[in-house]
Enzyme design. Structure first.
Site, PDB file in Angstrom:
ATOM      1  N   ASN A 164       0.864  -1.047   0.113  1.00 52.77           N
ATOM      2  CA  ASN A 164       0.018  -0.150   0.131  1.00 52.77           C
ATOM      3  C   ASN A 164       0.930   1.328  -0.061  1.00 52.77           C
ATOM      4  OD1 ASN A 164      -1.627   2.174   0.993  1.00 52.77           O
ATOM      5  ND2 ASN A 164      -3.006   0.877   1.574  1.00 52.77           N
TER       6      ASN A 164
ATOM      7  N   ARG B 202       4.047  18.605   1.513  1.00 49.46           N
ATOM      8  CA  ARG B 202       4.774  19.610   0.947  1.00 49.46           C
ATOM      9  C   ARG B 202       4.557  20.217  -0.207  1.00 49.46           C
ATOM     10  NH1 ARG B 202       9.911  21.093   3.035  1.00 49.46           N
ATOM     11  NH2 ARG B 202      10.674  22.847   2.043  1.00 49.46           N
TER      12      ARG B 202
ATOM     13  N   HIS C 278      -5.740   3.384  -1.428  1.00 51.39           N
ATOM     14  CA  HIS C 278      -7.042   3.588  -0.909  1.00 51.39           C
ATOM     15  C   HIS C 278      -7.361   5.136  -1.166  1.00 51.39           C
ATOM     16  CE1 HIS C 278     -10.032   3.114   2.619  1.00 51.39           C
ATOM     17  NE2 HIS C 278     -10.764   3.794   1.968  1.00 51.39           N
TER      18      HIS C 278
ATOM     19  N   ARG D 298      -9.141   7.977  -0.696  1.00 53.62           N
ATOM     20  CA  ARG D 298     -10.144   8.627  -0.116  1.00 53.62           C
ATOM     21  C   ARG D 298     -10.861   9.747  -0.476  1.00 53.62           C
ATOM     22  NH1 ARG D 298     -10.761   6.422   5.439  1.00 53.62           N
ATOM     23  NH2 ARG D 298      -9.383   4.923   5.989  1.00 53.62           N
TER      24      ARG D 298
ATOM     25  N   HIS E  11      -4.328  11.443   0.675  1.00 58.48           N
ATOM     26  CA  HIS E  11      -3.124  10.666   0.293  1.00 58.48           C
ATOM     27  C   HIS E  11      -3.165  10.711  -1.128  1.00 58.48           C
ATOM     28  CE1 HIS E  11      -5.728   7.494   1.624  1.00 58.48           C
ATOM     29  NE2 HIS E  11      -5.323   7.613   2.747  1.00 58.48           N
TER      30      HIS E  11
ATOM     31  N   GLU F 147      -8.719   0.005  -2.865  1.00 57.18           N
ATOM     32  CA  GLU F 147      -9.544   0.027  -1.414  1.00 57.18           C
ATOM     33  C   GLU F 147     -10.399   1.245  -1.540  1.00 57.18           C
ATOM     34  OE1 GLU F 147      -6.215  -2.505   1.333  1.00 57.18           O
ATOM     35  OE2 GLU F 147      -6.838  -0.234   1.703  1.00 57.18           O
TER      36      GLU F 147
ATOM     37  N   THR G 150      -7.933   5.776  10.122  1.00 54.93           N
ATOM     38  CA  THR G 150      -7.662   4.457   9.151  1.00 54.93           C
ATOM     39  C   THR G 150      -8.838   3.461   9.312  1.00 54.93           C
ATOM     40  OG1 THR G 150      -6.072   2.936   8.584  1.00 54.93           O
ATOM     41  CG2 THR G 150      -6.207   3.295  11.009  1.00 54.93           C
TER      42      THR G 150
ATOM     43  N   HIS H 225      -3.409  -5.213   7.704  1.00 54.10           N
ATOM     44  CA  HIS H 225      -3.596  -3.769   8.618  1.00 54.10           C
ATOM     45  C   HIS H 225      -2.619  -4.282   9.858  1.00 54.10           C
ATOM     46  CE1 HIS H 225      -5.806  -0.426  10.144  1.00 54.10           C
ATOM     47  NE2 HIS H 225      -5.115  -0.805  11.195  1.00 54.10           N
ATOM     48  N   ASP H 226      -1.412  -3.629   9.898  1.00 56.30           N
ATOM     49  CA  ASP H 226      -0.539  -3.909  10.959  1.00 56.30           C
ATOM     50  C   ASP H 226       0.328  -4.899  10.703  1.00 56.30           C
ATOM     51  OD1 ASP H 226      -0.835  -1.178  11.838  1.00 56.30           O
ATOM     52  OD2 ASP H 226      -1.931  -1.691  13.485  1.00 56.30           O
TER      53      ASP H 226
ATOM     54  N   GLY I  87       0.895  -1.458   4.342  1.00 58.64           N
ATOM     55  CA  GLY I  87       1.348  -0.065   4.164  1.00 58.64           C
ATOM     56  C   GLY I  87       2.210   0.496   5.103  1.00 58.64           C
ATOM     57  N   HIS I  88       1.508   0.908   6.280  1.00 62.06           N
ATOM     58  CA  HIS I  88       2.052   1.780   7.185  1.00 62.06           C
ATOM     59  C   HIS I  88       3.299   1.069   8.011  1.00 62.06           C
ATOM     60  CE1 HIS I  88       2.067   4.609  10.463  1.00 62.06           C
ATOM     61  NE2 HIS I  88       2.056   3.643  11.336  1.00 62.06           N
TER      62      HIS I  88
END
Length: 248
Positions: free
Chosen positions: A7, A18, A43, A45, A50, A79, A109, A202-203, A224-225
């Protein structure tokens, strides 16, 4: 082999903070694929905090070129919430997979799966429209067995497990992670018996993946994260390779 889809939302978040085009989303995506990842996930949104609408199509064109040049089949996974906005975006971009995720306004999230006692009828309508365009559909779910028994009514091809509870338990201790994994194992066995594919995300990270990769029927993880956080320490290419090693 379990596939790793990376992701790239966080790359876009950093760029947007920036303005301009640094870091370059397409260049970083290329580094991710050169390191061995099997797919790219976004994803987009509604607030475009992002991934922007333009990014969706830029990545689609990039992946088409990359696959042609390399003779590969890198998958594109989008997503988003079941809405007319996301449906129009999916039908225009035509990713390989659309993952429908419940979205709460203002959330940081995604943090829960669908309640199919409430959502199955609406989901089924969106799923049919997406599948009619030749796109595979996955839906974001937790491990409640009674809820999962309703997945077949939606027509979804796959379930993506929300793995936050497992990851957070594993953070406390591997033993707690192992206990949390048991609920995912039972849920996966149910889906396998009904011939529904399994994704997860997720995580997940290089610490908890070796155990989670044993999940029956697991086909793909979307990360991703935590991968991007680890990349700050060791670099994006090394991070992807570490995750692939942990996964397989």
């Amino acid at each position: 082999m379990v596939h790793l889809s990376v992701n790239v939302n966080k790359i876009a978040t950093l760029r947007n903070s920036r303005g301009g085009n640094h870091p370059d989303l397409l260049y970083i995506s290329k580094l991710i694929l050169e390191a061995g990842a099997h797919g790219i996930t976004v994803h987009p949104r509604e607030d475009e905090r992002h991934i922007k609408k333009k990014d969706v199509f830029d990545l689609k064109e990039f992946l088409l070129r990359y696959n042609k040049e390399k003779g590969l089949k890198i998958e594109y996974n989008m997503e988003g919430e079941p809405s007319s906005r996301f449906l129009d975006l999916v039908l225009s971009a035509k990713p390989d997979q659309a993952t429908l995720v419940p979205v709460t306004p203002g959330e940081i999230t995604s943090d829960h799966g669908f309640d199919l006692k409430k959502d199955s009828k609406e989901l089924a309508s969106y799923i049919r429209k997406i599948q009619d365009a030749g796109i595979r559909v996955s839906i974001f779910m937790e491990t409640d067995l009674e809820n999962l028994k309703l997945v077949k009514n939606t027509g979804a091809d796959r379930v993506e497990f929300y793995t936050g509870p497992y990851a957070h338990a594993f953070d406390q201790s591997p033993e707690k992670g192992k206990n949390a994994f048991e609920s995912f194992q039972k849920a996966a066995e149910l889906l396998v018996s009904e011939k529904i594919g399994i994704n997860a995300g997720h995580d997940l990270d290089h610490f908890n993946l070796p155990l989670f990769s044993r999940l029956p029927g697991l086909q793909e993880v979307s990360i991703g994260h935590r991968l991007m956080s680890y990349a700050l320490e060791i670099g994006i290419e090394k991070a992807v390779k570490e995750y692939l090693k942990a996964l397989n």
